[in-house]
Design a protein around this motif. Structure first.
Motif, PDB file in Angstrom:
ATOM      1  N   ALA A  51       3.974  -0.433  -0.864  1.00  0.00           N
ATOM      2  CA  ALA A  51       3.689   0.270   1.194  1.00  0.00           C
ATOM      3  C   ALA A  51       3.052  -0.325   1.960  1.00  0.00           C
ATOM      4  CB  ALA A  51       2.666   1.306   0.457  1.00  0.00           C
ATOM      5  N   THR A 105       1.744   4.540   8.545  1.00  0.00           N
ATOM      6  CA  THR A 105       2.433   4.172   7.384  1.00  0.00           C
ATOM      7  C   THR A 105       1.413   4.112   5.819  1.00  0.00           C
ATOM      8  OG1 THR A 105       3.449   2.534   8.127  1.00  0.00           O
ATOM      9  CG2 THR A 105       5.016   3.923   9.039  1.00  0.00           C
ATOM     10  N   ASN A 109       3.008   5.927   1.149  1.00  0.00           N
ATOM     11  CA  ASN A 109       2.715   5.452   1.805  1.00  0.00           C
ATOM     12  C   ASN A 109       1.412   5.059   1.099  1.00  0.00           C
ATOM     13  OD1 ASN A 109       4.475   7.858   3.374  1.00  0.00           O
ATOM     14  ND2 ASN A 109       4.231   6.195   4.569  1.00  0.00           N
TER      15      ASN A 109
END
Length: 1498
Positions: free
Chosen positions: A222, A276, A286
Motif C-alpha cells: 500500500a 490511498t 490501503n
C-alpha cells in the motif's frame, strides 16, 4: 525610425521561435532517443510525463535475458523473507554480468531495480539477523561465497553475484555509485492492470500492482503504490509546463491561461493520491500502519554514506514545480536535500528542470502582463502546490500522523535526523517544522517573508486571496421568509476555478446596524474614516488586503475595524477585555461573565450599549480615549475569521464567471441580559451578511467594499473518478448545497455507463423543498432518483420508478432516518463493498449534526434489517465504507454554547479512558476540554490510529499543528462529543514546590498513558498469534503476521515479536523506569531529606535499587534467554522454528498480555498519585512544608509500588517458555529436535553426568530482600544515571550521513518518543543538582577531618577492585545527629494527613549523639570542612548558619577546577595532608548533561 522598427518582431524572439522552447526541446529529444536506448537517460515524454510509456517493457526484456535470475529471485523474495532464507538464496545465485553484451539497454531499469532491492534486502537481513536485540550467541551467519568488497564501500559485505552486476548496470545508467532511489522501489516497480484506463492518468492506485514486493505484506504494497500514485498523478504536468513556456515565448496570453488552468487542475488532483495511504485498519489494501512502516525505513537505508538517501524529494513533481515557481531559497534542511538529490536525477530530468528554471520564467511573465486572470490562476497554482490545503500541506499532515505512530513504536530517527538527540521538539513535531520551513521558502517569492507557521494561516483571512461582490440573492423554495437563499457572487477576472465539492471561504462584513451600536457607544460616529494605529494582527491583515488588491498596504480606518472585526458572538476573551478596560465597574459586563455557557448569544454592540448605561463616564472616557491614536480599538476587536460555504453550481467553461452559494440564515435568540423580557431574534454574522432578513436595511444598502473570498477543497468530500460508480446523497435542509454541483457535474458527463444518482432529502415542509423545479426535470428525464421526508408536513412526495416522477401522497410526517429505513434494500447494497457482494457505492452526507445523527441511525438500521444479524456487524460494514473512503461527510453546525458549570474531570479520569480494551471508551483533551471520541474514531478522515495514539492525554499541540483549532467545522463537530472541562491545576496556595511537583507528576502520568497507547499497536498485532489464518478485528490486528502460505512467517511475525520484546527488555521500559522516574525519585528524595529532622539519615524507599535488581534478577535473565532463543530462530532461518512455531505463538501472546497488564498497573499507580495532589489541594491552607512532606512520602510509596510491579512482571514472564512440545502439531518430533540440538551443542552430555558430592551450584540467585536506603544512596544512583546517559555526538555533516544515521540500529534501541523524554528528564536532573548543590552538600555525610594519603590510597585501591568510586570512612565523630528509627510509613495519604493533623510530626529531632559516617561516592574529592568548634557561642553560630543555608532555586557560581589526575597527584616536598586540600573533581556539578568540564571547588 526606431518607433517604426519596434513594430517588427525582435530578433531574440525570432531566434526563440526558430529554436523552440527549451523545455519542449528537451522533451522532444528524450522522446526520440529514449526508445532506442531503453530510456537510460530517464523517462520523459509529453504523453506519459516522467512515467514509463510501457511498464512491462523493461521487466520483459530482463526476463528474456540471463538477468532473469535476478527477477526470479525478486518474485520469490517475500517467501524467502518469511522463511528467513534471504542470504542463502542470494549467495546461491550464479554470477551474471551486467554488461551490454549480456543485459540489453531495454532491460536496464528493471535490472537496476531488481539488483538494488536484492542488495538492500541482503544488507537489511545481515543487520537484523536475530543478533541485533537480546542474544546469547554472537556468531553471525557468513555465506561461503565471494564478496564485492573491492567494488566500493556501498557493496562491502554483499555477495559478488549481485554486487558486480549492480555496479555495472548502475554505471550504464549514469549513476556514479550504486544506489536505490525512491522511484526505483515504487514507480518503476509497478505493473499496470489495464493500460487503456487512462482517465485521469494511468498509474492510479486501483490500476496498479506491485511487481516485486520485498516483504510481501500489505503495508509495504500500500505504501509503495501510494507513493507511485503520487508521482504518476503528475503525468500530464510536464507537458502542461512545456506548453506554458512555449506560450510565454510567443506571448500568447490566452494559450498560457488555458495551460495554466490545466496545470492547476493537475496539482489540485494530486493530494488525492495521499489518501490511498490510509491509517484506518478497515481500509483494506490501503491500510498502512505506522509501526510497520518502521521496517521500510530501515530497509531503504543508503548502502553507504556516499549514497543519496531514498527520499520522497526524488520524485520529479517536487523539483519540477520548485523550478517552475522560481523558488529562490533553499536554506532549510529539505531545501538543501532537494538540491542535493537533484544532482543525482537522470540526465533528461535534470535538463528539463534546468530548462524551466533558467529560461522564460512563467511567474515573471504573469507579473509583467498585469492580466488579473493570469495572476489569479497563478495564485491558485501556488496554493494548489505549496498551500496549506494543497499538495505540500496535505503531504505534511499525512507525514505527521504516520511519523507520530512510527516514533512512538520504534523508529529512532526521522528524515534528516529531525528526531535527533539535540532536538527540543518531539520527532514528528520537528519534521512538521521542517516541512513548514520548506513551505515558507516556496511561498517567499509571492508572499514575502512569513513570520508565522503555515498551519497558523489556515482558517484565517490568509485563505481569502481574491476579491468579489454579491450579484444577487434568489429564492430557491416557496418559503416567503427566504430562510434559504441562493447567493450569486461575481468571479469575473479573478482567475478562480472550482470543482464539485469545493467550498468558498468568505470574509463576512458586519452589518451596519451592529457597527452603529459599537460606534455610538464608543463615540466614534465622527471618526469612521479616521486612520488608526493597528497591532500586528491587523497590520498583517492590511498587508494581505493590499496584496489582494495589488496595491500598496492600506492604512486601516475605524470603519474597516468595525466592518471586518469580530463583533459576535461574545467570547469570554472579548468580555474580559471590556471588563478590564472598565476596571470591573460595569454590572452588565459582570452579568455576562457570570454566564454558565460560552460564547454568549449577543454582540459587542449589545454589550457596550448595556455597559455604557451603568458605567461612570469618567471611567468610560479613560477606557476609550478619543484624544489619542485610537489604537485601543484594534486591541479590543480582533480580525474576523472567514466562513466556508459549499459551492452549489458546476463550473462551465475555462474560467467561471459566477459562483452560487445556498445560504441558510442562522437565527438565534438574543441573551436575556440584553433582550430583557423581550424575544429578540438575530442572524449570524456570515449568513446574516449573505442572506439578511427581507425587512433588514442590509438588503437595500449598496457598498463598494471588497468581499475577500477563496476556494478550499475538502479532500474527503469529492466525487469518484469513475463515472460508473453509483452515488447516494443524504441531505437535510440547506445541506443540499454541494449536491447541486454534484449532480450537475455528473449529468454533464453522463454516458451509457453512468452510475445511479440518488438523493435522500429531509426538510421541514413542502415550502422548504429547495431546487424543486430543477430536480423534477432530472427525475422526469430519468437521470436521478429523489426520495423525500417532510418532518412537519403531511403533504408527501414519493418517487415513482415506473413513471419517473415525484407523485403527491398524503403521509404522516417523518424524518430522514425513517426514509432511509424504508429504502433499506438500496441503501444497504450501496454501503456494502463489492468484496462483500454490494454495489460499492459512494455515499455523501451534508447537513447539521442533527441531520448527521439521523442519517447514521437510519443507515445502521437499514443494514441491520437487510443484511446483518447484529448492530455490531452493521457497524463493521459501515466502518469499512468509511475506511475505503466511500462514505464522506460535510457536517456543519453553528457553534453551540458549551456549559461551564459541569463537574470537572480530573487528569486521572482522562488517563484511564484510552479505549485499548474491547468495550473501552476513548477520550481526548483539547484546550482544557475532554471529549469522548469513541464513536467518531472509525469516521476520522485521518485514520483511527491517529486518534488512538493520542487517547487519554491532552493533544492540544497536535490539534493546533494540524490546523484543527482554526477550522470551525472541526470545532463544531467536536462539540458533539463534549464530556466536560478538565480540572484546572490547583494553585497550592502559591507553593512553587508543590506546583513544580504537580507538573512533574502530570508529565509522568502522560508518559505512562502514551507508553500504553503506543505499545497497543504492536501488542494486539502480536497477540493475534494464530496458525489458522483467522484474524479478530480488535485484538488480532488487521492481518495475521505469524503465517505465510501455511508456514511460520519468520521474516514478519517472529522478527516483529523479537524486535519488540528485545526493545522492551533491553531498554527496560525506558520511558517508564528511565530518566523521568529517576527525576521524580531525585526531587522527592531531596524534599523528604530536606524537610526531615534526621536530614540525610532519613530512610527512603530504595526505588531505583528495586528497579536495578529487577532488571538483573534471575527472572530477567531467564526472560532474556527465552527472547534470545527466538532471536536464534531468526538467525537460523526455518531449520528449527518449524518444531516450535506454536510454542512461539503461545509465548508471544501470553508475554505481551503481561506487558499490557504491567503498563495498565503503572498507569493506575500514576493515577493514584495524581489524585493525591487534588486531595492535598482540597484540604485548604495548611502548613506548606507539612503538606509537601506528606505528599512526597505518599508519592515515594507509589513509586516503590511501581518498582515492585516491575519485579513481579519479570517473575511472571520468566514462567513462560517457548519450548512446549505438547502444543506442536508433532510433539514427538519437537522433543526429538530438542534432544538433537543438545547433542550437537554438547549440553546433553553435561546433563547426563552424575552429580558429584560437594559440587557448587551452577547458579546462585541474588539476594532479593529489599531494605530502605539513605539519601546518599539515592544520590549515588542518580549520579550514575546522569553519567551513563547517552552522550550527544556530533551531528552528521552531510546529508548522506544524516540519512544513513537515521536508519542505523542502536545496540539498545528505544523509540524516539522515549528517547526524547529521557533526554529531557536527564537535563532536568542535572539542572536540579546544580541549582540545589549547597543544600545537597549540606544533606550529605561529609567527613569532618581531612584524610591521610594512606587512607585515600587504600580507599582508591579498594574501590578499584570492586569497580566503584572510592568511599573513605570518617575517622572521627560527625557533627550531625544520628537518625532515629524511622516511623512506620502509613499505607495511604489519608492516614498520613490524619497523623499530621493530630499534631504528630512525621520526623522529629531527638537527642544529639555522634556517629561514624561515610562520605558518599559522589562527594569524593570535596575539600573536608574543619573540625567543628567546641565553645557554645561558636557552636550556636554554626547551627544558625546551617539553618539559614537553604537557598531554593539558586545556582552556585562556578569555581576554578582541576583535573582528577591533578587532584590525585602527589605534591613534592609536602606533607601528606596537602593532597586532600587540592581542588576536587568528584562533585555533582561535574555531571551537567552534555558538559565535559571538571568539577569546581567549594
Amino acid at each position: 525610425m526606431k518607433n517604426i522598427d519596434s513594430l517588427n518582431v525582435a530578433e531574440h524572439d525570432l531566434l526563440a521561435v526558430a529554436l523552440g522552447a527549451p523545455a519542449r526541446q528537451v522533451m522532444i529529444r528524450a522522446e526520440e532517443i529514449g526508445p532506442r536506448t531503453g530510456w537510460k537517460d530517464g523517462y520523459l515524454s509529453a504523453e506519459h510525463g516522467f512515467c514509463p510509456p510501457d511498464y512491462n517493457e523493461a521487466p520483459g526484456a530482463l526476463a528474456n535475458s540471463p538477468g532473469r535470475i535476478w527477477s526470479d529471485l525478486c518474485e520469490r523474495m517475500p517467501g524467502c523473507v518469511a522463511r528467513g532464507r534471504v542470504r542463502e538464496s542470494v549467495a546461491a545465485l550464479p554470477l551474471v554480468h551486467g554488461i551490454e553484451d549480456v543485459i540489453p539497454d531495454q532491460a536496464l531499469w528493471a535490472a537496476v531495480v531488481a539488483l538494488g532491492m536484492l542488495c538492500s534486502i541482503y544488507r537489511y537481513e545481515d543487520k537484523n539477523d536475530g543478533h541485533d536485540g537480546v542474544t546469547v550467541n554472537s556468531t553471525k551467519y557468513r555465506p561461503n561465497c565471494e564478496m564485492g568488497d573491492d567494488l566500493g564501500e556501498e557493496l562491502i559485505g554483499i555477495p559478488l553475484c549481485i554486487a558486480l552486476p549492480y555496479w555495472q548496470v548502475s554505471r550504464r545508467l549514469g549513476r556514479s555509485i550504486p544506489h536505490l532511489t525512491f522511484y526505483d522501489q515504487s514507480s518503476f516497480n509497478m505493473k499496470i492492470r489495464d493500460p487503456t484506463a487512462k482517465h485521469p492518468y494511468v498509474a492510479r492506485f486501483d490500476n496498479m500492482e506491485m511487481r516485486w514486493p520485498v516483504f510481501g505484506e500489505r503495508t509495504e504494497i500500500a505504501f509503495q503504490k501510494g507513493c507511485a500514485d503520487t508521482s504518476a498523478s503528475f503525468q500530464h504536468g510536464a507537458d502542461a509546463i512545456a506548453a506554458c513556456q512555449e506560450h510565454v515565448m510567443t506571448r500568447n496570453v490566452e494559450g498560457l491561461l488555458r495551460e495554466m488552468v490545466r496545470l492547476k487542475e493537475i496539482l489540485e488532483r494530486m493530494p488525492n493520491a495521499f489518501h490511498t495511504i490510509n491509517t484506518n485498519p478497515n481500509s483494506g489494501e490501503n491500510y498502512v500502519p505506522g509501526h510497520q512502516w518502521v521496517r521500510w525505513g530501515k530497509f531503504s537505508a543508503p548502502l553507504s554514506k556516499r549514497c543519496p538517501a531514498s527520499s520522497g524529494l526524488q520524485f520529479p513533481p517536487f523539483l519540477v514545480m520548485d523550478a517552475f515557481l522560481g523558488r529562490k531559497k533553499y536554506a532549510s534542511f529539505l531545501g538543501k536535500e532537494g538540491l542535493h538529490l537533484r544532482a543525482w536525477l537522470p540526465s533528461n530530468l535534470r535538463a528539463f528542470i534546468a530548462a524551466i528554471e533558467y529560461h522564460y520564467s512563467i511567474p515573471e511573465f504573469v507579473k509583467q502582463s498585469g492580466d488579473p486572470r493570469l495572476m489569479g490562476v497563478l495564485d491558485g497554482i501556488i496554493e494548489a502546490y505549496t498551500g496549506e490545503r494543497g499538495f505540500m500541506g496535505t503531504h505534511r499532515y499525512k507525514v505527521f500522523g504516520i511519523l507520530e505512530i512510527a516514533s512512538k513504536t520504534g523508529r529512532t530517527e526521522t528524515n534528516g535526523l529531525s528526531g535527533a538527540p539535540d532536538a527540543n521538539a518531539k520527532p514528528w513535531e520537528e519534521t512538521h517544522k521542517q516541512f513548514s520551513e520548506a513551505m515558507k521558502e516556496r511561498l517567499e517569492p509571492f508572499r514575502g517573508d512569513i513570520d508565522i507557521e503555515p498551519h497558523e494561516m489556515r482558517g484565517t483571512f490568509e485563505e481569502c486571496r481574491y476579491k468579489s461582490r454579491v450579484l444577487s440573492r434568489s429564492f430557491v423554495d416557496a418559503d416567503p421568509n427566504r430562510s434559504i437563499a441562493m447567493v450569486t457572487l461575481d468571479l469575473q477576472d479573478t482567475g478562480i476555478t472550482f470543482q464539485p465539492g469545493d467550498r468558498l471561504a468568505l470574509m463576512p462584513l458586519n452589518s451596519w446596524s451592529e457597527c452603529a451600536k459599537v460606534a455610538a457607544a464608543l463615540g466614534l460616529a465622527d471618526f469612521l474614516d479616521y486612520r488608526i494605529t493597528v497591532n500586528a494582527q491587523w497590520q498583517r491583515f492590511a498587508q494581505h488586503l493590499g496584496s489582494v488588491r495589488h496595491t500598496s498596504t492600506p492604512q486601516l480606518t475605524v470603519k474597516d475595524i468595525l466592518r471586518r472585526g469580530h463583533l459576535a458572538p461574545i467570547t469570554k476573551e472579548l468580555a474580559l477585555k471590556v471588563h478590564d478596560l472598565l476596571r470591573a465597574s460595569s454590572n452588565a459586563v459582570l452579568q455576562v461573565l457570570a454566564t454558565t455557557e460560552w460564547p454568549v448569544r449577543g454582540t459587542l454592540g449589545d454589550l457596550l450599549q448595556a455597559a455604557v448605561a451603568d458605567t461612570n463616564p469618567h471611567i468610560w472616557d479613560r477606557a476609550f480615549d478619543l484624544t489619542g491614536d485610537l489604537s485601543w480599538l484594534a486591541d479590543l476587536i480582533p480580525v474576523e475569521v472567514p466562513r466556508t460555504y459549499s459551492i452549489s453550481n458546476h463550473a462551465q467553461g475555462l474560467l467561471p464567471l459566477t459562483v452560487d452559494l445556498t445560504i441558510s440564515r442562522a437565527e438565534y435568540k438574543l441573551c436575556s441580559t440584553f433582550a430583557g423580557n423581550s424575544e429578540v431574534v438575530s442572524a449570524g454574522v456570515g449568513s446574516g451578511f449573505l442572506n439578511p432578513f427581507l425587512t433588514s436595511t442590509e438588503e437595500m444598502i449598496e457598498t463598494d467594499e471588497d468581499i475577500l473570498i477563496g476556494v478550499s477543497r475538502p479532500l474527503n468530500f469529492q466525487l469518484p473518478i469513475a463515472r460508473s460508480a453509483p452515488c447516494a446523497y443524504f441531505a437535510g435542509g440547506s445541506g443540499i448545497a454541494p449536491f447541486r454541483s454534484f449532480w450537475q457535474a455528473r449529468l454533464a458527463s453522463r454516458n451509457s455507463a453512468a452510475g445511479r444518482d440518488i438523493l435522500y432529502l429531509g426538510v421541514q415542509s413542502r415550502d422548504k423543498f429547495c431546487y424543486e423545479e430543477e430536480l423534477r426535470e432530472y427525475v422526469d428525464a430519468g437521470l436521478m432518483e429523489v426520495h423525500l421526508a417532510f418532518s412537519r408536513d403531511s403533504r408527501g412526495l414519493v418517487y415513482d420508478r415506473r413513471s419517473r416522477d415525484l407523485v403527491e401522497k398524503e403521509m404522516p410526517p417523518r424524518y430522514i432516518d425513517a426514509l432511509i429505513v424504508e429504502q433499506a434494500a438500496t441503501v444497504s447494497e450501496l454501503v456494502m463493498s463489492k468484496k462483500q457482494g454490494g454495489l460499492g457505492g459512494y455515499l455523501y452526507v451534508c447537513g447539521s449534526v442533527a441531520v448527521f445523527d439521523s442519517v447514521m441511525s437510519g443507515i445502521r438500521k437499514a443494514i441491520y434489517n437487510h443484511c446483518s444479524s447484529s448492530m455490531e456487524a452493521a457497524d463493521m460494514i459501515l466502518n469499512k465504507a468509511f475506511a475505503e473512503r466511500r462514505f464522506m461527510l460535510d457536517v456543519f453546525m453553528t457553534p453551540k454554547p458549551l456549559p461551564c458549570n459541569l463537574a470537572t474531570i480530573p487528569l486521572s479520569q482522562l488517563a484511564r479512558q484510552t479505549g485499548h480494551r474491547p468495550g473501552g471508551r476513548m477520550w481526548i483533551s483539547v484546550h482544557g476540554s475532554a471529549y469522548d471520541v469513541t464513536d467518531f474514531c472509525p469516521m476520522h478522515p485521518g485514520g483511527t490510529i491517529i486518534i488512538q495514539s493520542n487517547a487519554g492525554v491532552d493533544c492540544s499541540k497536535t490539534f493546533d499543528n494540524l490546523a484543527h483549532s482554526n477550522n470551525p467545522e472541526v470545532t463544531s463537530l467536536l462539540s458533539k462529543y463534549f464530556v466536560g472541562q478538565l480540572t484546572p491545576k490547583p494553585d497550592f496556595h502559591g507553593s512553587p514546590d508543590l506546583a513544580g511537583l504537580y507538573d512533574l507528576w502530570a508529565a509522568y502520568l502522560r508518559t505512562t498513558v502514551e507508553t500504553l497507547v503506543a505499545h497497543r499497536f504492536e501488542m494486539y498485532e502480536i497477540m493475534g498469534a494464530s496458525d489458522d489464518g483467522t484474524s479478530d478485528t480488535f485484538l488480532r490486528g488487521s492481518e495475521n503476521i505469524w503465517s505465510r502460505e501455511h508456514l511460520v512467517n519468520i521474516g514478519q511475525g517472529v522478527r516483529i515479536f523479537y524486535d519488540y520484546q528485545s526493545r522492551l527488555l533491553q531498554g527496560g521500559f525506558s520511558a517508564l523506569f528511565g530518566a523521568k522516574l529517576q527525576e521524580l525519585v531525585l526531587k522527592l528524595s531531596f524534599s523528604l531529606a530536606d524537610s526531615a529532622a534526621t536530614g540525610p539519615d532519613m530512610r527512603l524507599p530504595d526505588v531505583l535499587g528495586i528497579i536495578a535488581r529487577a532488571k538483573t534478577s534471575q527472572h530477567a535473565v531467564a526472560t532474556s534467554q527465552e527472547v534470545a532463543l527466538i532471536g536464534q530462530f531468526v538467525s537460523e532461518s526455518s531449520s528449527n522454528v518449524r518444531f516450535a512455531e506454536r510454542g512461539i505463538f503461545n509465548y508471544a501472546a501470553k508475554s505481551v498480555e503481561l506487558d499490557i497488564e504491567l503498563l495498565e498497573d503503572i498507569r493506575e499507580e500514576a493515577c493514584h498519585g495524581m489524585d493525591a495532589f487534588d486531595s492535598i489541594a482540597a484540604m485548604g491552607e495548611k502548613n506548606e512544608s507539612q503538606s509537601h512532606t506528606v505528599l512526597a512520602t505518599f508519592l515515594m510509596q507509589t513509586l516503590e509500588r511501581m518498582a515492585k510491579r516491575l519485579e513481579a512482571f519479570y517473575a511472571k514472564v520468566a514462567r513462560l517458555k517457548v519450548y512446549q512440545p505438547e502444543l506442536e502439531r508433532n510433539p514427538a518430533r519437537a522433543r526429538w529436535n530438542l534432544v538433537r540440538t543438545k547433542v550437537r551443542d554438547g549440553s546433553f552430555f553435561i546433563l547426563t553426568q552424575a552429580r558429584t558430592l560437594g559440587a557448587a551450584r551452577a547458579f546462585i540467585p541474588p539476594q532479593t530482600r529489599n531494605t530502605d536506603v539513605d539519601f546518599d544512596n539515592v544520590m549515588n544512583r542518580i549520579q550514575e544515571s546522569i553519567r551513563s546517559a547517552p552522550k550527544i555526538g556530533p551531528a552528521p555533516q552531510t546529508l548522506n550521513a544524516m540519512h544513513l544515521a537515521r536508519t542505523s540500529t542502536a545496540p539498545v534501541e528505544t523509540n524516539a518518543m522515549a528517547a526524547h523524554d529521557n533526554r529531557t528528564a536527564t537535563r532536568a536532573m542535572s539542572t536540579f543538582l546544580d541549582a540545589n548543590m549547597r543544600s545537597i552538600r549540606r544533606l550529605s555525610k561529609i567527613p569532618p577531618m581531612p584524610l591521610t594519603f594512606e587512607q585515600l590510597q587504600q580507599q582508591f585501591f579498594d574501590s578499584t577492585r570492586v569497580g566503584r568510586p572510592p568511599t573513605p570512612n570518617s575517622s572521627s565523630s560527625s557533627s550531625r545527629s544520628p537518625p532515629l528509627s524511622a516511623p512506620s510509613r502509613a499505607t495511604s495519604l489519608e492516614r498520613m494527613m490524619m497523623a499530621s493533623q493530630n499534631g504528630r510530626t512525621l520526623n522529629r529531632r531527638a537527642t544529639t549523639t555522634t556517629t561514624t559516617t561515610t562520605t558518599p561516592a559522589y562527594m569524593m574529592g570535596i575539600r573536608s570542612p574543619p573540625t567543628p568548634p567546641l565553645d557554645p557561642t561558636a557552636a550556636m553560630t554554626a547551627m544558625m548558619g546551617k539553618l539559614n543555608v537553604r537557598t531554593r532555586g539558586r545556582s552556585v557560581p562556578p569555581s576554578p577546577a582541576v583535573s582528577r589526575s591533578a587532584s590525585m597527584r602527589s605534591v613534592p616536598n609536602g606533607n601528606e595532608n596537602r593532597h586532600v586540600t587540592k581542588s576536587s573533581t568528584n562533585s555533582l556539578r561535574a555531571f551537567r548533561l552534555g558538559s565535559a568540564r571538571v568539577a569546581p571547588t567549594f
